[in-house]
Design a protein around this motif. Sequence first.
Motif, PDB file in Angstrom:
ATOM      1  N   ASP A 137       0.847  -1.197   0.000  1.00  0.00           N
ATOM      2  CA  ASP A 137       0.000   0.000   0.000  1.00  0.00           C
ATOM      3  C   ASP A 137       0.881   1.245   0.000  1.00  0.00           C
ATOM      4  O   ASP A 137       2.025   1.204   0.472  1.00  0.00           O
ATOM      5  CB  ASP A 137      -0.856  -0.022   1.275  1.00  0.00           C
ATOM      6  CG  ASP A 137      -2.189   0.684   1.102  1.00  0.00           C
ATOM      7  OD1 ASP A 137      -2.390   1.357   0.086  1.00  0.00           O
ATOM      8  OD2 ASP A 137      -3.026   0.546   2.018  1.00  0.00           O
ATOM      9  N   ASP A 138       0.344   2.339  -0.498  1.00  0.00           N
ATOM     10  CA  ASP A 138       1.037   3.638  -0.488  1.00  0.00           C
ATOM     11  C   ASP A 138       2.418   3.521  -1.124  1.00  0.00           C
ATOM     12  O   ASP A 138       3.369   4.179  -0.689  1.00  0.00           O
ATOM     13  CB  ASP A 138       1.197   4.182   0.946  1.00  0.00           C
ATOM     14  CG  ASP A 138      -0.132   4.334   1.662  1.00  0.00           C
ATOM     15  OD1 ASP A 138      -1.171   4.352   0.984  1.00  0.00           O
ATOM     16  OD2 ASP A 138      -0.133   4.441   2.902  1.00  0.00           O
ATOM     17  N   ASP A 182       0.655   5.250  -4.480  1.00  0.00           N
ATOM     18  CA  ASP A 182       0.040   6.163  -3.520  1.00  0.00           C
ATOM     19  C   ASP A 182      -0.734   7.279  -4.206  1.00  0.00           C
ATOM     20  O   ASP A 182      -0.329   7.809  -5.235  1.00  0.00           O
ATOM     21  CB  ASP A 182       1.094   6.766  -2.607  1.00  0.00           C
ATOM     22  CG  ASP A 182       0.448   7.507  -1.442  1.00  0.00           C
ATOM     23  OD1 ASP A 182      -0.207   6.837  -0.624  1.00  0.00           O
ATOM     24  OD2 ASP A 182       0.553   8.743  -1.385  1.00  0.00           O
ATOM     25  N   GLU A 199      -4.252   4.378  -6.728  1.00  0.00           N
ATOM     26  CA  GLU A 199      -5.333   4.771  -5.817  1.00  0.00           C
ATOM     27  C   GLU A 199      -5.580   6.269  -5.893  1.00  0.00           C
ATOM     28  O   GLU A 199      -4.715   7.039  -6.283  1.00  0.00           O
ATOM     29  CB  GLU A 199      -5.052   4.316  -4.381  1.00  0.00           C
ATOM     30  CG  GLU A 199      -3.920   5.041  -3.705  1.00  0.00           C
ATOM     31  CD  GLU A 199      -3.770   4.685  -2.226  1.00  0.00           C
ATOM     32  OE1 GLU A 199      -4.345   3.697  -1.754  1.00  0.00           O
ATOM     33  OE2 GLU A 199      -3.060   5.428  -1.550  1.00  0.00           O
TER      34      GLU A 199
HETATM   35 CA    CA Z   1      -2.973   4.687   0.289  1.00  0.00          CA
END
Ligand code: CA
Length: 279
Positions: free
Chosen positions: A179-180, A202, A236
């Motif tokens: 994630d990110d 991210d 995202e």
């Molecule tokens: Ca994120």
Amino acid sequence: SKKRGRNAFEAFAPAMQADSNLRMTVEEGLRTALAQEELVLHFQPKVALADGRLLGVEALLRWNRPGHGLVAPSDFIGLAEDSGLILPIGEWVLRQACADAVRISTRLGYAVPMAVNMSPRQFRQPGLLHRVEEALETAGLAPALLELEITESVLIDDTEVAAALLQALHRKGVRLTIDDFGTGYSSLSYLHRFPVTTLKIDQSFIADLPSNPYSEAIVASVIGLARSLKLHVVAEGVETAEQHQRLCAHQCEGGQGYLFSHPLSLEALCQMLEQRQSV
Ligand code: CA
Ligand code: C2E
Ligand code: CA
Ligand code: CA
């Protein structure tokens, strides 16, 4: 001067006290939130950018706090981490998300992969493998439909434990997303040491598209990196048609963001997907 310093301190002290009282009140509320069934999961679709096909959904935690409405995780996850409450909360999220994945898949008539966010602290908790196995078994969810989203920090600290755990989860068929991606560390060496399946770019980089050429270069290189390592890649925070178009131009596989859907309750998600199917 001494006098000014003391006044400054006196002016500061009540604010600190208020802050710590507030934290205690929130912590107290959070402690009972689980028992009172005030926690809920919302779900945000991840879609294939080329054709809009559903790739899966991400479970995002909300707290239906009496007198405060639906509270976003940014207002309580940090506190849950500090107090250790993230462990029982995370366990609840895991079990609920697995059960909801089965509900959603059953209702729609096709398998919908479910992504769950894991805090670093939860990840380091002994017995996580067993907890994941048990959540899957209790819900009757196929391991390949569960995806754990972790941040890079988990793979940087405590490498040995993380490697053993991730290999075991991988053998079970559970998927792993970073994630990110891009915000944490400059070293990418961990990517070949762990069985990562997906990189999630991210949202700060996506927000900058297309006005910031540096962000666009980073986005393009993460997509290229994913392609050469044969990993999936999801952007995202896709909010605009223009961002969507830039990502398609760079052949980014997946996207998630308000352009496609806000996070929705289980009922609203199912209704939205049922309607989509019929058009
Ligand atoms: Ca994120
Ligand atoms: P995240 O995992 O990076 O999740 C993405 C966040 O971006 C979510 O915020 C989502 O609602 C929001 N988002 C989605 N699309 C867009 C968009 O197009 N534009 C913008 N500006 N934002 C978008 P949310 O739900 O408030 O969650 C915030 C963070 O809280 C998550 O960031 C995650 O780190 C954490 N979190 C959420 N649920 C859980 C959970 O069950 N467990 C743990 N440990 N952390 C969670
Ligand atoms: Ca996430
Ligand atoms: Ca985040």
